[in-house]
Design a protein around this motif. Sequence first.
Motif, PDB file in Angstrom:
ATOM      1  N   HIS A  99       0.796  -1.218   0.111  1.00 60.04           N
ATOM      2  CA  HIS A  99      -0.005   0.056   0.045  1.00 60.04           C
ATOM      3  C   HIS A  99       0.818   1.196   0.016  1.00 60.04           C
ATOM      4  CE1 HIS A  99       1.090  -0.705   4.206  1.00 60.04           C
ATOM      5  NE2 HIS A  99       0.599   0.543   4.520  1.00 60.04           N
ATOM      6  N   VAL A 100       2.071   1.195   0.522  1.00 61.02           N
ATOM      7  CA  VAL A 100       2.985   2.297   0.397  1.00 61.02           C
ATOM      8  C   VAL A 100       3.740   2.487  -0.560  1.00 61.02           C
ATOM      9  CG1 VAL A 100       4.900   3.349   1.661  1.00 61.02           C
ATOM     10  CG2 VAL A 100       3.158   2.114   3.149  1.00 61.02           C
ATOM     11  N   VAL A 101       4.282   1.325  -1.149  1.00 62.65           N
ATOM     12  CA  VAL A 101       4.866   1.138  -2.361  1.00 62.65           C
ATOM     13  C   VAL A 101       4.198   1.843  -3.680  1.00 62.65           C
ATOM     14  CG1 VAL A 101       6.118  -0.641  -4.137  1.00 62.65           C
ATOM     15  CG2 VAL A 101       6.480  -0.662  -1.612  1.00 62.65           C
ATOM     16  N   SER A 102       2.884   1.293  -3.592  1.00 60.54           N
ATOM     17  CA  SER A 102       2.201   1.603  -5.128  1.00 60.54           C
ATOM     18  C   SER A 102       1.876   2.994  -5.056  1.00 60.54           C
ATOM     19  CB  SER A 102       0.620   0.915  -4.997  1.00 60.54           C
ATOM     20  OG  SER A 102      -0.082   1.482  -3.637  1.00 60.54           O
ATOM     21  N   VAL A 103       1.683   4.001  -3.896  1.00 60.40           N
ATOM     22  CA  VAL A 103       1.578   5.263  -4.066  1.00 60.40           C
ATOM     23  C   VAL A 103       2.653   6.010  -4.111  1.00 60.40           C
ATOM     24  CG1 VAL A 103       1.057   7.460  -2.530  1.00 60.40           C
ATOM     25  CG2 VAL A 103      -0.281   5.295  -2.328  1.00 60.40           C
ATOM     26  N   LEU A 104       4.051   5.649  -3.592  1.00 58.41           N
ATOM     27  CA  LEU A 104       5.094   6.350  -3.631  1.00 58.41           C
ATOM     28  C   LEU A 104       5.727   5.986  -5.224  1.00 58.41           C
ATOM     29  CD1 LEU A 104       7.263   5.659  -0.436  1.00 58.41           C
ATOM     30  CD2 LEU A 104       5.929   7.444  -1.225  1.00 58.41           C
ATOM     31  N   GLN A 105       5.561   4.807  -5.812  1.00 61.04           N
ATOM     32  CA  GLN A 105       6.027   4.545  -7.147  1.00 61.04           C
ATOM     33  C   GLN A 105       5.196   5.554  -8.296  1.00 61.04           C
ATOM     34  OE1 GLN A 105       5.421   0.359  -7.372  1.00 61.04           O
ATOM     35  NE2 GLN A 105       7.602   0.197  -8.212  1.00 61.04           N
ATOM     36  N   ALA A 106       3.979   5.719  -7.856  1.00 55.99           N
ATOM     37  CA  ALA A 106       3.110   6.533  -8.657  1.00 55.99           C
ATOM     38  C   ALA A 106       3.516   7.839  -8.515  1.00 55.99           C
ATOM     39  CB  ALA A 106       1.529   6.465  -8.355  1.00 55.99           C
ATOM     40  N   ALA A 107       3.925   8.506  -7.361  1.00 52.07           N
ATOM     41  CA  ALA A 107       4.176   9.665  -7.195  1.00 52.07           C
ATOM     42  C   ALA A 107       5.653   9.931  -7.895  1.00 52.07           C
ATOM     43  CB  ALA A 107       4.548   9.815  -5.611  1.00 52.07           C
ATOM     44  N   VAL A 108       6.555   8.924  -7.892  1.00 54.57           N
ATOM     45  CA  VAL A 108       7.893   9.078  -8.660  1.00 54.57           C
ATOM     46  C   VAL A 108       7.498   9.163 -10.093  1.00 54.57           C
ATOM     47  CG1 VAL A 108       9.982   8.433  -9.211  1.00 54.57           C
ATOM     48  CG2 VAL A 108       9.069   8.151  -6.732  1.00 54.57           C
ATOM     49  N   LYS A 109       6.932   8.396 -10.539  1.00 52.14           N
ATOM     50  CA  LYS A 109       6.771   8.353 -12.117  1.00 52.14           C
ATOM     51  C   LYS A 109       5.907   9.565 -12.601  1.00 52.14           C
ATOM     52  CE  LYS A 109       4.517   5.188 -15.491  1.00 52.14           C
ATOM     53  NZ  LYS A 109       3.586   4.007 -15.797  1.00 52.14           N
ATOM     54  N   GLN A 110       4.980   9.976 -11.915  1.00 57.29           N
ATOM     55  CA  GLN A 110       4.164  11.230 -12.514  1.00 57.29           C
ATOM     56  C   GLN A 110       4.943  12.579 -11.828  1.00 57.29           C
ATOM     57  OE1 GLN A 110       0.069  10.673 -10.725  1.00 57.29           O
ATOM     58  NE2 GLN A 110       0.067   8.349 -11.309  1.00 57.29           N
ATOM     59  N   LYS A 111       5.869  12.385 -10.988  1.00 55.59           N
ATOM     60  CA  LYS A 111       6.642  13.491 -10.577  1.00 55.59           C
ATOM     61  C   LYS A 111       5.781  14.529  -9.649  1.00 55.59           C
ATOM     62  CE  LYS A 111       9.767  13.742 -14.375  1.00 55.59           C
ATOM     63  NZ  LYS A 111      10.357  14.524 -15.683  1.00 55.59           N
ATOM     64  N   LYS A 112       4.988  13.861  -8.947  1.00 57.47           N
ATOM     65  CA  LYS A 112       4.143  14.688  -7.995  1.00 57.47           C
ATOM     66  C   LYS A 112       4.691  14.139  -6.784  1.00 57.47           C
ATOM     67  CE  LYS A 112      -0.035  14.264 -10.658  1.00 57.47           C
ATOM     68  NZ  LYS A 112      -1.508  14.144 -10.934  1.00 57.47           N
ATOM     69  N   ILE A 113       6.010  14.663  -6.314  1.00 60.74           N
ATOM     70  CA  ILE A 113       6.548  14.278  -4.941  1.00 60.74           C
ATOM     71  C   ILE A 113       6.290  15.401  -3.772  1.00 60.74           C
ATOM     72  CG2 ILE A 113       8.725  14.223  -3.728  1.00 60.74           C
ATOM     73  CD1 ILE A 113       8.174  12.044  -5.739  1.00 60.74           C
ATOM     74  N   SER A 114       5.877  14.782  -2.770  1.00 62.04           N
ATOM     75  CA  SER A 114       5.439  15.938  -1.519  1.00 62.04           C
ATOM     76  C   SER A 114       7.026  16.251  -0.741  1.00 62.04           C
ATOM     77  CB  SER A 114       4.729  15.009  -0.478  1.00 62.04           C
ATOM     78  OG  SER A 114       4.572  15.932   0.592  1.00 62.04           O
ATOM     79  N   HIS A 115       6.699  17.500  -0.307  1.00 61.30           N
ATOM     80  CA  HIS A 115       8.122  17.944   0.274  1.00 61.30           C
ATOM     81  C   HIS A 115       8.285  17.353   1.684  1.00 61.30           C
ATOM     82  CE1 HIS A 115       4.921  20.140   2.671  1.00 61.30           C
ATOM     83  NE2 HIS A 115       5.916  20.577   3.649  1.00 61.30           N
ATOM     84  N   ALA A 116       7.190  16.642   2.332  1.00 60.89           N
ATOM     85  CA  ALA A 116       7.383  16.069   3.461  1.00 60.89           C
ATOM     86  C   ALA A 116       6.600  14.605   3.663  1.00 60.89           C
ATOM     87  CB  ALA A 116       6.971  16.851   4.740  1.00 60.89           C
TER      88      ALA A 116
END
Length: 353
Positions: free
Chosen positions: A32-49
């Motif tokens: 559940h953590v991996v899927s969200v972080l992978q998508a964020a990296v791929k879509q370049k939607k990275i949070s600052h914290a």
Amino acid sequence: MAKRSGVEERTPLALYRKYRPSDFKEVLGQEHVVSVLQAAVKQKKISHAYLFAGSRGTGKTTMARILAKALGTDEQDVYEMDAASNRGIDEIRELREGVATLPFNSTYKFYIIDEAHALTRDAWGAFLKTLEEPPSHVIFVLATTELEKVPETIISRCQVFQFKKPPHEALKSLALDVAKKEGAVLTPAGAELVALMGEGSFRDTLGILQKVLTVSADKKLSEEEVGKVVGAPPSTLINSFLEALAGKDIAKALQAFHSAIGGGAEPKVFALLAIAKVRGVLLMRFAPELKGEVAEQFSEDDLAFLKNLSGKSGAAINSQLLSELLTALIEMNRAPLPQIPLELALYRALGDI
């Protein structure tokens, strides 16, 4: 603030470090953590914290390092801070000064703050301003085992991920896989015991396996060999204990328990193994379709023993008894003598009090 070093270790790596996942696909039990972080990296939607919360040994700091790597962050731009030993306002002021400068060779400066809940109130106050208006080149990952101690003002400014304790089967598979890679033969029953003693922690599971590998002369790791390392009693004593429970024979149950302790077994380990077998009895009684799952946890002899107790002869082994044993296990860490909670559990479950 500690910077990761590329210097090779001069002593053999601990197994949990040697086999630490290095990318998302190697992570176990946190899909559940991996899927969200992978998508964020791929879509370049990275949070600052980010705030990673969960019990010890579930992979929070490992996931932070994997995220940094996935973002192409150079080692020079990854900073790790242990808040348990750097918890004051001075350390946070130093961090704020570092945040103001640009990264060396990366898009981001990546800060990992472990045991974040240990920061002082003043330190949190100083850190809040940075979280409110962070530079675009900075990412923070806060890791904590005690989310309730993190101020709400901090939590509200982070993306929060709850890390789950890995399932028992994942720990067992990990133990078997790593043992094989280390050139050892770990029996299924031995892996079962290693996973049980790991208590929901990847790190602790591999720590126990390393101890067993260290003392093994031939790298053939049986249940008995694992048991000697973790302070487990012989299976026959646990079975004698269950027989006594089935017969509501408190004296015999106490005798089996104290014989195990006298032989060097740890009370908590005895309780864990007893609970596992009582659970096995109840599963076979109320959910016979799960027999295959139960069979993977015990030897053929133990399985036949538990199946017999799941019938009328073991009627006294019930949900109330399991509840009492679980309560005893939890209370053992606080008791002046760890034997007392289990003894009280027997009196309550089988006696007249």
